[in-house]
Scaffold this motif. Structure first.
Motif, PDB file in Angstrom:
ATOM      1  N   SER A 129       0.833  -1.201   0.000  1.00  0.00           N
ATOM      2  CA  SER A 129       0.000   0.000   0.000  1.00  0.00           C
ATOM      3  C   SER A 129       0.872   1.256   0.000  1.00  0.00           C
ATOM      4  O   SER A 129       0.636   2.208  -0.744  1.00  0.00           O
ATOM      5  CB  SER A 129      -0.916  -0.044   1.228  1.00  0.00           C
ATOM      6  N   LYS A 130       1.920   1.220   0.806  1.00  0.00           N
ATOM      7  CA  LYS A 130       2.826   2.355   0.890  1.00  0.00           C
ATOM      8  C   LYS A 130       3.525   2.591  -0.455  1.00  0.00           C
ATOM      9  O   LYS A 130       3.603   3.721  -0.945  1.00  0.00           O
ATOM     10  CB  LYS A 130       3.858   2.091   1.986  1.00  0.00           C
ATOM     11  N   GLN A 131       3.961   1.496  -1.075  1.00  0.00           N
ATOM     12  CA  GLN A 131       4.643   1.622  -2.370  1.00  0.00           C
ATOM     13  C   GLN A 131       3.701   2.207  -3.430  1.00  0.00           C
ATOM     14  O   GLN A 131       4.096   3.064  -4.223  1.00  0.00           O
ATOM     15  CB  GLN A 131       5.159   0.250  -2.834  1.00  0.00           C
ATOM     16  N   ALA A 132       2.448   1.748  -3.411  1.00  0.00           N
ATOM     17  CA  ALA A 132       1.474   2.246  -4.399  1.00  0.00           C
ATOM     18  C   ALA A 132       1.196   3.731  -4.167  1.00  0.00           C
ATOM     19  O   ALA A 132       1.126   4.517  -5.110  1.00  0.00           O
ATOM     20  CB  ALA A 132       0.178   1.440  -4.314  1.00  0.00           C
ATOM     21  N   LEU A 133       1.077   4.127  -2.900  1.00  0.00           N
ATOM     22  CA  LEU A 133       0.816   5.543  -2.602  1.00  0.00           C
ATOM     23  C   LEU A 133       2.024   6.417  -2.950  1.00  0.00           C
ATOM     24  O   LEU A 133       1.877   7.564  -3.373  1.00  0.00           O
ATOM     25  CB  LEU A 133       0.398   5.716  -1.134  1.00  0.00           C
ATOM     26  N   GLN A 134       3.222   5.847  -2.812  1.00  0.00           N
ATOM     27  CA  GLN A 134       4.418   6.588  -3.225  1.00  0.00           C
ATOM     28  C   GLN A 134       4.424   6.795  -4.737  1.00  0.00           C
ATOM     29  O   GLN A 134       4.760   7.858  -5.227  1.00  0.00           O
ATOM     30  CB  GLN A 134       5.686   5.853  -2.770  1.00  0.00           C
ATOM     31  N   VAL A 136       1.980   7.243  -6.683  1.00  0.00           N
ATOM     32  CA  VAL A 136       1.068   8.316  -7.106  1.00  0.00           C
ATOM     33  C   VAL A 136       1.391   9.644  -6.420  1.00  0.00           C
ATOM     34  O   VAL A 136       0.628  10.604  -6.493  1.00  0.00           O
ATOM     35  CB  VAL A 136      -0.426   7.951  -6.865  1.00  0.00           C
ATOM     36  N   GLY A 137       2.539   9.683  -5.744  1.00  0.00           N
ATOM     37  CA  GLY A 137       3.004  10.941  -5.148  1.00  0.00           C
ATOM     38  C   GLY A 137       2.359  11.300  -3.820  1.00  0.00           C
ATOM     39  O   GLY A 137       2.296  12.468  -3.448  1.00  0.00           O
ATOM     40  N   LEU A 138       1.866  10.287  -3.096  1.00  0.00           N
ATOM     41  CA  LEU A 138       1.212  10.572  -1.814  1.00  0.00           C
ATOM     42  C   LEU A 138       1.928   9.893  -0.639  1.00  0.00           C
ATOM     43  O   LEU A 138       1.322   9.632   0.401  1.00  0.00           O
ATOM     44  CB  LEU A 138      -0.256  10.115  -1.852  1.00  0.00           C
ATOM     45  N   GLY A 139       3.217   9.651  -0.820  1.00  0.00           N
ATOM     46  CA  GLY A 139       3.988   8.991   0.227  1.00  0.00           C
ATOM     47  C   GLY A 139       3.991   9.732   1.551  1.00  0.00           C
ATOM     48  O   GLY A 139       4.194   9.133   2.606  1.00  0.00           O
ATOM     49  N   ASP A 140       3.696  11.039   1.502  1.00  0.00           N
ATOM     50  CA  ASP A 140       3.704  11.827   2.739  1.00  0.00           C
ATOM     51  C   ASP A 140       2.296  12.027   3.306  1.00  0.00           C
ATOM     52  O   ASP A 140       2.105  12.773   4.271  1.00  0.00           O
ATOM     53  CB  ASP A 140       4.360  13.194   2.476  1.00  0.00           C
ATOM     54  N   ASP A 147     -11.486  13.159   3.901  1.00  0.00           N
ATOM     55  CA  ASP A 147     -11.886  14.545   4.164  1.00  0.00           C
ATOM     56  C   ASP A 147     -10.700  15.503   4.253  1.00  0.00           C
ATOM     57  O   ASP A 147     -10.858  16.708   4.106  1.00  0.00           O
ATOM     58  CB  ASP A 147     -12.680  14.638   5.474  1.00  0.00           C
ATOM     59  N   GLN A 148      -9.512  14.951   4.542  1.00  0.00           N
ATOM     60  CA  GLN A 148      -8.318  15.794   4.665  1.00  0.00           C
ATOM     61  C   GLN A 148      -7.509  15.811   3.372  1.00  0.00           C
ATOM     62  O   GLN A 148      -6.346  16.224   3.370  1.00  0.00           O
ATOM     63  CB  GLN A 148      -7.437  15.277   5.815  1.00  0.00           C
ATOM     64  N   LEU A 149      -8.114  15.354   2.279  1.00  0.00           N
ATOM     65  CA  LEU A 149      -7.419  15.324   0.990  1.00  0.00           C
ATOM     66  C   LEU A 149      -8.221  16.111  -0.052  1.00  0.00           C
ATOM     67  O   LEU A 149      -9.450  16.173   0.023  1.00  0.00           O
ATOM     68  CB  LEU A 149      -7.263  13.871   0.509  1.00  0.00           C
ATOM     69  N   SER A 150      -7.509  16.698  -1.021  1.00  0.00           N
ATOM     70  CA  SER A 150      -8.191  17.402  -2.119  1.00  0.00           C
ATOM     71  C   SER A 150      -8.790  16.360  -3.071  1.00  0.00           C
ATOM     72  O   SER A 150      -8.474  15.163  -2.984  1.00  0.00           O
ATOM     73  CB  SER A 150      -7.187  18.264  -2.875  1.00  0.00           C
ATOM     74  N   GLY A 151      -9.613  16.824  -4.006  1.00  0.00           N
ATOM     75  CA  GLY A 151     -10.221  15.919  -4.984  1.00  0.00           C
ATOM     76  C   GLY A 151      -9.177  15.129  -5.755  1.00  0.00           C
ATOM     77  O   GLY A 151      -9.293  13.918  -5.932  1.00  0.00           O
ATOM     78  N   GLY A 152      -8.142  15.839  -6.196  1.00  0.00           N
ATOM     79  CA  GLY A 152      -7.086  15.175  -6.971  1.00  0.00           C
ATOM     80  C   GLY A 152      -6.347  14.136  -6.142  1.00  0.00           C
ATOM     81  O   GLY A 152      -5.971  13.071  -6.646  1.00  0.00           O
ATOM     82  N   GLU A 153      -6.137  14.480  -4.862  1.00  0.00           N
ATOM     83  CA  GLU A 153      -5.449  13.528  -3.977  1.00  0.00           C
ATOM     84  C   GLU A 153      -6.321  12.301  -3.717  1.00  0.00           C
ATOM     85  O   GLU A 153      -5.826  11.165  -3.699  1.00  0.00           O
ATOM     86  CB  GLU A 153      -5.064  14.216  -2.664  1.00  0.00           C
TER      87      GLU A 153
END
Ligand SMILES: Nc1ncnc2c1ncn2[C@@H]1O[C@H](COP(=O)(O)OP(=O)(O)O)[C@@H](O)[C@H]1O
Ligand SMILES: [Mg+2]
Length: 234
Positions: A129-134, A136-140, A147-153
């Motif tokens: 899961s961490k690798q996949a999120l990295q 797409v540029g969401l590793g942080d 609710d704490q993420l933008s539409g694109g995120e």
């Protein structure tokens, strides 16, 4: 000599007719094509032209009324229901227009829940899961809830969830429909990177002409028929 990429998807004379009362809507009216490994395809066409119907059949969410469909020469239409579902969950990735995330779970959990359900260990699931999120540029932002993420995120979390299992094919139905131009570009850049860097085969429905500059081939539908099918330099 150039390496010929192999055919991954083959459909022949695909038809899908919806019956509502006495009325029959011919949403797909005999569609045939092949998709090669590594292609990034845009399926375009006016509203009601059959794009979603086509993608749902390709994604094994729905079945055609008639026609043939093979993935890597496997007849996926005639698979018993349970095997179809298992094949869909383990081999195919699907991104919906409205993200379809679970609001109570953070980004990481939204991505690894499927892997857990498949019986993988929690440790392995969290890592993939961490690798996949990295990717797409969401590793942080692993521990942010939707609710704490933008539409694109949010849409990028949905993409991460779809690619965590390293699907043979990634399907996306108007993934930027709810996004502004700036965030749409971020999502499209992610698709482009997955395609170029990791060779991910992608089939994306869109009705925005400017999105096509990201893809390698454009298939246009009108009234359930293909009216054009063109390669372009992605
Ligand atoms: N479940 C359904 N029942 C009846 N008609 C449907 C259903 N889904 C789609 N249709 C009809 O099939 C046609 C194609 O729809 P769709 O594939 O959703 O088009 P698009 O995604 O290109 O807008 C439309 O005329 C639509 O109204
Ligand atoms: Mg649609």
């Amino acid at each position: 000599m150039m390496k010929q990429e192999k055919t991954i998807i083959k459909i022949k004379d695909l038809q899908r007719h919806y019956k509502t009362g006495q009325v029959i809507v011919k949403a797909l009216n005999g569609v045939s094509f092949e998709i090669k490994k590594g292609e990034f395809i845009a399926i375009m066409g006016a509203s009601g032209s059959g794009k979603t119907t086509m993608l749902r059949i390709l994604g094994l969410i729905d079945k055609p009324t008639k026609g043939e469909y093979t993935i890597n020469n496997l007849n996926v239409i005639d698979l018993p229901e349970q095997e179809r579902t298992y094949y869909r969950l383990t081999q195919l990735g699907y991104v919906f227009q409205d993200y379809a995330l679970i609001n109570e779970m953070d980004a990481s959990e939204n991505v690894y829940i499927l892997s857990l359900m498949e019986g993988k260990s929690k440790k392995e699931s969290i890592l993939t899961s961490k690798q996949a999120l990295q990717k797409v540029g969401l590793g942080d932002k692993l521990n942010r809830i939707p609710d704490q993420l933008s539409g694109g995120e949010k849409q990028r979390v949905a993409v991460a969830r779809a690619i965590a299992k390293k699907p043979k094919i990634l399907f996306a139905d108007e993934p930027c429909a709810n996004l502004d131009t700036h965030t749409s570009k971020q999502v499209l850049e992610v698709f482009r990177t997955l395609n170029k860097k990791f060779g991910q085969t992608i089939v994306m429905v869109t009705h925005e002409p400017w999105h096509t500059k990201y893809v390698s081939r454009i298939i246009k539908l009108s009234d359930g028929l293909i009216i054009s099918d063109k390669k372009r330099r992605g």
